[in-house]
Design a protein around this motif. Sequence first.
Motif, PDB file in Angstrom:
ATOM      1  N   LYS A   1      -2.687   8.181   9.791  1.00  0.00           N
ATOM      2  CA  LYS A   1      -3.537   9.165  10.445  1.00  0.00           C
ATOM      3  C   LYS A   1      -3.835  10.338   9.517  1.00  0.00           C
ATOM      4  O   LYS A   1      -4.923  10.903   9.543  1.00  0.00           O
ATOM      5  CB  LYS A   1      -2.864   9.671  11.728  1.00  0.00           C
ATOM      6  N   PHE A   2      -2.842  10.714   8.709  1.00  0.00           N
ATOM      7  CA  PHE A   2      -3.042  11.822   7.772  1.00  0.00           C
ATOM      8  C   PHE A   2      -3.224  11.254   6.373  1.00  0.00           C
ATOM      9  O   PHE A   2      -2.333  10.602   5.838  1.00  0.00           O
ATOM     10  CB  PHE A   2      -1.838  12.770   7.795  1.00  0.00           C
ATOM     11  N   CYS A   3      -4.387  11.505   5.798  1.00  0.00           N
ATOM     12  CA  CYS A   3      -4.709  10.906   4.499  1.00  0.00           C
ATOM     13  C   CYS A   3      -4.858  11.920   3.372  1.00  0.00           C
ATOM     14  O   CYS A   3      -5.010  11.530   2.217  1.00  0.00           O
ATOM     15  CB  CYS A   3      -6.008  10.099   4.613  1.00  0.00           C
ATOM     16  N   TYR A   4      -4.817  13.202   3.701  1.00  0.00           N
ATOM     17  CA  TYR A   4      -5.077  14.221   2.679  1.00  0.00           C
ATOM     18  C   TYR A   4      -3.785  14.585   1.956  1.00  0.00           C
ATOM     19  O   TYR A   4      -3.225  15.668   2.130  1.00  0.00           O
ATOM     20  CB  TYR A   4      -5.724  15.448   3.329  1.00  0.00           C
ATOM     21  N   TRP A   5      -3.321  13.649   1.140  1.00  0.00           N
ATOM     22  CA  TRP A   5      -2.052  13.844   0.452  1.00  0.00           C
ATOM     23  C   TRP A   5      -2.106  15.007  -0.530  1.00  0.00           C
ATOM     24  O   TRP A   5      -1.082  15.634  -0.818  1.00  0.00           O
ATOM     25  CB  TRP A   5      -1.641  12.566  -0.271  1.00  0.00           C
ATOM     26  N   GLU A   6      -3.311  15.334  -1.038  1.00  0.00           N
ATOM     27  CA  GLU A   6      -3.426  16.440  -1.992  1.00  0.00           C
ATOM     28  C   GLU A   6      -2.953  17.758  -1.384  1.00  0.00           C
ATOM     29  O   GLU A   6      -2.369  18.599  -2.068  1.00  0.00           O
ATOM     30  CB  GLU A   6      -4.873  16.584  -2.473  1.00  0.00           C
TER      31      GLU A   6
ATOM     32  N   LEU B   1       0.837  -1.195   0.000  1.00  0.00           N
ATOM     33  CA  LEU B   1       0.000   0.000   0.000  1.00  0.00           C
ATOM     34  C   LEU B   1       0.877   1.251   0.000  1.00  0.00           C
ATOM     35  O   LEU B   1       2.029   1.220   0.437  1.00  0.00           O
ATOM     36  CB  LEU B   1      -0.920  -0.001   1.223  1.00  0.00           C
ATOM     37  N   LEU B   2       0.333   2.347  -0.492  1.00  0.00           N
ATOM     38  CA  LEU B   2       1.100   3.585  -0.646  1.00  0.00           C
ATOM     39  C   LEU B   2       0.874   4.534   0.526  1.00  0.00           C
ATOM     40  O   LEU B   2      -0.266   4.761   0.937  1.00  0.00           O
ATOM     41  CB  LEU B   2       0.694   4.292  -1.945  1.00  0.00           C
TER      42      LEU B   2
ATOM     43  N   LYS C   1       2.119   9.175  -2.398  1.00  0.00           N
ATOM     44  CA  LYS C   1       1.079   9.551  -3.363  1.00  0.00           C
ATOM     45  C   LYS C   1       1.298  10.990  -3.838  1.00  0.00           C
ATOM     46  O   LYS C   1       1.192  11.290  -5.030  1.00  0.00           O
ATOM     47  CB  LYS C   1      -0.302   9.417  -2.732  1.00  0.00           C
ATOM     48  N   ALA C   2       1.607  11.868  -2.880  1.00  0.00           N
ATOM     49  CA  ALA C   2       1.858  13.266  -3.236  1.00  0.00           C
ATOM     50  C   ALA C   2       3.093  13.383  -4.126  1.00  0.00           C
ATOM     51  O   ALA C   2       3.105  14.142  -5.100  1.00  0.00           O
ATOM     52  CB  ALA C   2       2.031  14.102  -1.966  1.00  0.00           C
TER      53      ALA C   2
END
Length: 216
Positions: free
Chosen positions: A187-192, A146-147, A152-153
């Motif tokens: 815990k932090f998923c908002y890579w955008e 998994l990434l 991802k960013a």
Amino acid sequence: MPEITATGNNATLFNSGVMVIEPSNCTFQLLMDHINEITSYNGGDQGYLNEIFTWWHRIPKHMNFLKHFWEGDDDSAKAKKTELFGADPPILYVLHYLGMKPWLCFRDYDCNWNIPLMREFASDVAHARWWKVHDNMPEKLQSYCLLRSKLKAGLEWERRQAEKANLEDGHWRRNITDPRLTICYEKFCYWESMLLHWGEKNPTNNNPVPATRSSS
């Protein structure tokens, strides 16, 4: 000195990815005793071992075939390598992935295409070969592929750089369908949101924020 057998990496150097070695407690102790005195040319085990074992034997390339298109490769050589990467049944015993590893890219295409310095390692055929193996793994093993959000960013940032450069292969145009893009185990998923300042210089050291890469 006990003998070592490996495939060539470049020129007179061998690649340490697959080796046949003669066990020796004496040689092991020598390696440990001088590890802080002898400098590895690449900072890793391969560079160190090449400094020690300057005389070595070769095994066939198919035992550890490097995923790499050399600068001098003509179209025929590139086609032959691509054929080997995708052969079914497999011809190669080991396909050694250089550059960005397949599990660190989206499965849609080889992300080495998006990085100018890494394009010599890019092959969608070899990339697809690895994902075929991945899909036959137990689910528990697949979970280790998994990434992370930061990766991802980084992949998206590299894609945007490829778009700005208008790289002619056009891989940066492809839509990402990899389901791992929407899976988060951190815990932090908002890579955008990381991309808002990605690539900017850090005022404390004037170094740009690095993209996440792997080179071994």
